[in-house]
Write a protein that holds these residues in place. Structure first.
Motif, mmCIF file in Angstrom:
data_model
loop_
_atom_site.group_PDB
_atom_site.id
_atom_site.type_symbol
_atom_site.label_atom_id
_atom_site.label_comp_id
_atom_site.label_asym_id
_atom_site.label_seq_id
_atom_site.Cartn_x
_atom_site.Cartn_y
_atom_site.Cartn_z
ATOM 1 N N TYR A 63 0.889 -1.077 0.227
ATOM 2 C CA TYR A 63 0.111 0.044 -0.116
ATOM 3 C C TYR A 63 0.916 1.215 -0.014
ATOM 4 O O TYR A 63 1.816 1.327 0.845
ATOM 5 C CB TYR A 63 -0.914 0.117 1.188
ATOM 6 C CG TYR A 63 -2.071 -0.859 1.113
ATOM 7 C CD1 TYR A 63 -3.465 0.002 0.930
ATOM 8 C CD2 TYR A 63 -2.091 -2.203 1.238
ATOM 9 C CE1 TYR A 63 -4.481 -0.922 0.754
ATOM 10 C CE2 TYR A 63 -3.224 -2.821 1.316
ATOM 11 C CZ TYR A 63 -4.547 -2.149 0.840
ATOM 12 O OH TYR A 63 -5.604 -3.165 0.847
ATOM 13 N N LEU A 78 -0.884 7.611 -1.270
ATOM 14 C CA LEU A 78 -2.056 7.621 -2.422
ATOM 15 C C LEU A 78 -3.234 7.174 -1.154
ATOM 16 O O LEU A 78 -4.485 7.409 -1.413
ATOM 17 C CB LEU A 78 -1.813 6.324 -3.303
ATOM 18 C CG LEU A 78 -1.070 6.793 -4.600
ATOM 19 C CD1 LEU A 78 -1.451 5.603 -5.506
ATOM 20 C CD2 LEU A 78 -1.996 8.008 -5.231
ATOM 21 N N THR A 79 -2.963 6.247 -0.179
ATOM 22 C CA THR A 79 -4.415 5.915 0.246
ATOM 23 C C THR A 79 -4.516 7.157 1.362
ATOM 24 O O THR A 79 -6.025 6.987 1.880
ATOM 25 C CB THR A 79 -4.118 4.770 1.276
ATOM 26 O OG1 THR A 79 -2.422 4.872 1.691
ATOM 27 C CG2 THR A 79 -4.006 3.330 0.583
ATOM 28 N N LYS A 135 -6.392 10.216 2.215
ATOM 29 C CA LYS A 135 -7.415 11.014 1.346
ATOM 30 C C LYS A 135 -6.733 12.195 0.861
ATOM 31 O O LYS A 135 -6.042 13.035 1.139
ATOM 32 C CB LYS A 135 -8.615 11.777 2.187
ATOM 33 C CG LYS A 135 -9.554 10.549 2.505
ATOM 34 C CD LYS A 135 -10.576 10.145 1.567
ATOM 35 C CE LYS A 135 -11.296 8.843 1.905
ATOM 36 N NZ LYS A 135 -11.161 7.500 0.883
ATOM 37 N N ASN A 136 -6.750 12.250 -0.843
ATOM 38 C CA ASN A 136 -6.020 13.177 -1.560
ATOM 39 C C ASN A 136 -6.639 14.208 -2.086
ATOM 40 O O ASN A 136 -7.930 14.144 -2.465
ATOM 41 C CB ASN A 136 -5.431 12.302 -2.753
ATOM 42 C CG ASN A 136 -4.041 12.288 -2.350
ATOM 43 O OD1 ASN A 136 -3.297 13.210 -2.139
ATOM 44 N ND2 ASN A 136 -3.321 11.006 -2.739
ATOM 45 N N THR A 137 -6.093 15.396 -1.808
ATOM 46 C CA THR A 137 -6.699 16.614 -2.742
ATOM 47 C C THR A 137 -5.655 17.118 -3.552
ATOM 48 O O THR A 137 -4.177 16.670 -3.112
ATOM 49 C CB THR A 137 -7.435 17.484 -1.975
ATOM 50 O OG1 THR A 137 -6.209 18.079 -0.901
ATOM 51 C CG2 THR A 137 -8.508 16.920 -1.233
ATOM 52 N N LEU A 138 -5.757 18.030 -4.621
ATOM 53 C CA LEU A 138 -4.461 18.636 -5.421
ATOM 54 C C LEU A 138 -3.631 19.251 -4.137
ATOM 55 O O LEU A 138 -2.430 19.085 -4.406
ATOM 56 C CB LEU A 138 -5.189 19.267 -6.250
ATOM 57 C CG LEU A 138 -5.580 18.705 -7.626
ATOM 58 C CD1 LEU A 138 -6.054 19.760 -8.526
ATOM 59 C CD2 LEU A 138 -4.085 18.240 -8.359
ATOM 60 N N ARG A 139 -4.211 19.812 -3.107
ATOM 61 C CA ARG A 139 -3.514 20.812 -2.231
ATOM 62 C C ARG A 139 -2.275 19.851 -1.682
ATOM 63 O O ARG A 139 -1.354 20.299 -1.571
ATOM 64 C CB ARG A 139 -4.392 21.242 -1.416
ATOM 65 C CG ARG A 139 -3.917 22.441 -0.477
ATOM 66 C CD ARG A 139 -4.973 23.058 0.285
ATOM 67 N NE ARG A 139 -5.379 22.343 1.563
ATOM 68 C CZ ARG A 139 -4.880 22.518 2.616
ATOM 69 N NH1 ARG A 139 -3.871 23.466 3.094
ATOM 70 N NH2 ARG A 139 -5.258 21.628 3.688
ATOM 71 N N THR A 160 -1.059 17.228 -2.743
ATOM 72 C CA THR A 160 -0.328 16.653 -3.785
ATOM 73 C C THR A 160 0.780 17.827 -3.843
ATOM 74 O O THR A 160 2.038 17.584 -4.033
ATOM 75 C CB THR A 160 -0.760 16.272 -5.124
ATOM 76 O OG1 THR A 160 -1.808 15.660 -4.769
ATOM 77 C CG2 THR A 160 0.113 15.701 -6.111
#
Lengths: 292, 294
Positions: B43, B47-48, B50-54, B56
């Motif tokens: 894993y 990625l696991t 919770k992603n937002t563009l911010r 990243t």
């Protein structure tokens, strides 16, 4: 690995998976095969979606007929107030663009959440996830088809002089749009798994896209603006909805043939987008169950 | 007796078995129903979350320390041939359910290879795909399509499923009107309607009222007897010794031991006891305050 003798009763591997990933073209072929193999599942999903959309409201599926008319009324009032002199037969003029656009936005709106919405199932069952965005695109087709009813009514009761045999070409243009939508839907549904911002952003992107497309105004108006402003010219020329709206408008409003050359070009590009989107989707698909 | 920390080579020939495993020579006369080679599931922690563009963007510029990956399973290899049933045991979070998800095809290996021959049925799927607006009957069709059964098969099974679920008039009412027990009954009936070659069982077996529980236990036993191979994840050691002729102990994603159910269970219980003692010791040392569990 031990080879399996032919005489063995055991069936071919029902399921095999390894850390080795397939090549690009292989993935695309796999994707198309999966969708074709599960066409019945897609049909059920579309039917379920239709039932769901009609179930909660008083007028049920009648809204599919009323919706585009309402939207048309809003824009007619808006534009007539702002610009003193809109195009002749303006309601029909914008209806020929609103109808396909409503289809496109509804499709994108459904597609963006199609994979994320089946989170529970994806974590519990192995099935080709590609069917989810594809099903959302096809359930959009039905709403487009229902939208043809008010179009027919408008033409018959108010603009009977504009009826031409070219109207029969609407399905051809719609097919090009369908292929384009399939590619876009597949792409956004996969992106949304990793970046939930997609669901929020797409609404505004779509709105901007609509105003930049020749929907409320004619392509000639936009083109003349483009002579002075190169940015507008670029957007105008790259926008697939310039071609689609102009083609719909030609057959519905002008009574002339669609932009054949451009449509064929757009179809080829859309098919390319479909392949690219399928590849992208299949590439990230193994991660869905982990990320969701 | 085979206790192995590593799982490079696992041949279980020579182990005493209740049902002796078929002799496997190099040519592989008896193809294994399940084959797992050096399986690893990784894993990505990046990625696991919770992603937002911010996030990243933030991660792009600030190189945070700490592990980027987490191996839920590593170096797992085993074969299951016709007639074997494997119990997978281990503490919570050891990777047991992850293993089932891999076998069911839900997760793809990050390392190694898995192949399963024949019709798989996992009872993981109790009602996961239900559509609230559709009737019970329509949901059976939908579930069948999700499971990849062909239409003819589904139509053949429709009546037996309806009968087993025993929902009366409700079968033609939308699922949203069902009680949770009714939903579970329908889910169970669909999931067990297939006669699978490979049966994957997670402990989800306590559903519905007493009568249905008895009925469902009988149905599971029926499946257990007809399936070619079974993988069972459970905390109930009774099930392990009762139904399985092999067992595997997993701790923190690694196979600790494979072999006879009784022996593996004994080791597992011993480990569990030891962990419990350590926890108690820690609690005592910290003055009655339970330490934070990592």
């Amino acid at each position: 690995m031990a080879s399996i003798p032919k005489a063995s009763k055991a069936a071919a591997p029902a399921y095999r998976s390894s850390s080795k990933r397939r090549s690009g073209p292989g993935l695309v072929v796999d994707g198309f095969r999966e969708v074709w193999g599960r066409r019945r599942l897609i049909r059920y999903l579309v039917q379920a979606d239709m039932k769901k959309k009609g179930a909660d409201t008083l007028l049920g599926n009648l809204w599919w007929v009323i919706d585009p008319l309402m939207l048309m009324a809003v824009y007619v009032i808006l534009v007539t107030v702002i610009t003193a002199k809109p195009q002749p037969d303006y309601p029909l003029f914008i209806f020929s663009a609103i109808l396909p656009w409503k289809w496109f936005t509804a499709t994108m709106g459904d597609a963006v959440g199609s994979v994320v919405g089946q989170e529970r199932l994806i974590k519990q069952l192995h099935f080709p996830k590609l069917v989810l965005p594809v099903a959302s695109v096809f359930s959009g087709v039905t709403s487009f088809a229902f939208g043809l009813i008010p179009l027919g009514a408008l033409l018959i009761f108010f603009y009977s002089d504009r009826i031409s045999p070219y109207l029969l070409l609407i399905p051809v243009i719609a097919f090009v749009q369908l292929v384009f939508s399939l590619g876009m839907a597949t792409m956004v549904s996969a992106i949304n798994v990793f970046y939930r911002d997609m669901g929020n952003a797409i609404r505004y992107l779509l709105r901007l896209w609509f105003y930049l497309s020749p929907a409320l105004y004619s392509a000639q108006q936009l083109e003349s603006l483009g002579v002075k402003n190169p940015t507008i010219a670029v957007i105008f020329n790259l926008n697939p909805f310039t071609i689609l709206f102009e083609s719909y408008r030609n057959v519905i409003y002008n009574g002339t043939p669609p932009l054949w050359g451009h449509l064929v070009g757009l179809l080829v590009i859309s098919a390319g987008i479909c392949c690219l989107a399928t590849w992208m989707f299949k590439r990230v698909e193994p991660a869905f169950a982990k990320v969701l | 007796m085979a206790i192995r920390a590593t799982t490079d080579d696992l041949s279980f020939d020579g182990l005493p078995k209740a049902t002796p495993p078929p002799v496997r020579d190099e040519a592989g006369d008896e193809p294994s129903v399940i084959e797992v080679r050096d399986l690893g599931i990784r894993y990505s922690l990046r990625l696991t979350k919770k992603n937002t563009l911010r996030h990243t963007f933030i991660n792009m510029f600030t190189k945070k320390d700490g592990p980027k990956d987490f191996w839920a399973l590593r170096n797992v290899s085993f074969d299951l041939v016709h007639g074997q049933s494997l119990a997978v045991i281990g503490p919570n979070g050891a990777g047991k359910s992850t293993l089932l998800m891999v076998l069911a095809g839900i997760l793809t290996p990050s390392e190694g290879e898995v192949s399963v021959r024949g019709q798989i049925s996992s009872l993981l799927t109790l009602g996961a795909g239900f559509d609230q607006e559709l009737t019970g009957r329509d949901n059976i069709l939908l579930a069948g399509a999700f499971l990849g059964l062909d239409h003819r098969e589904v139509m053949e099974r429709l009546e037996p499923i309806v009968e087993f679920a025993d929902l009366g008039e409700f079968i033609d009412a939308p699922i949203k009107t069902y009680s949770s027990g009714m939903r579970a009954r329908l889910g169970f009936s669909i999931a067990t309607s297939v006669d699978p070659d490979v049966l994957l069982l997670d402990e989800v077996l306590a559903t519905g009222d007493a009568i249905f529980r008895a009925k469902s236990k009988a149905r599971i036993l029926e499946l257990v007897h007809s399936a070619k191979a079974i993988v069972l994840v459970t905390h109930d050691m009774g099930w392990v010794t009762e139904f399985c002729n092999r067992a595997m102990l997993i701790e923190r994603g690694n196979v600790i031991m494979q072999g006879e159910p009784e022996e593996v269970v004994a080791v597992h219980l011993e480990h569990a006891e030891q962990t419990k003692r350590e926890k108690l010791e820690q609690i005592r040392r910290y003055g009655g305050v339970a330490p934070k569990i990592r």
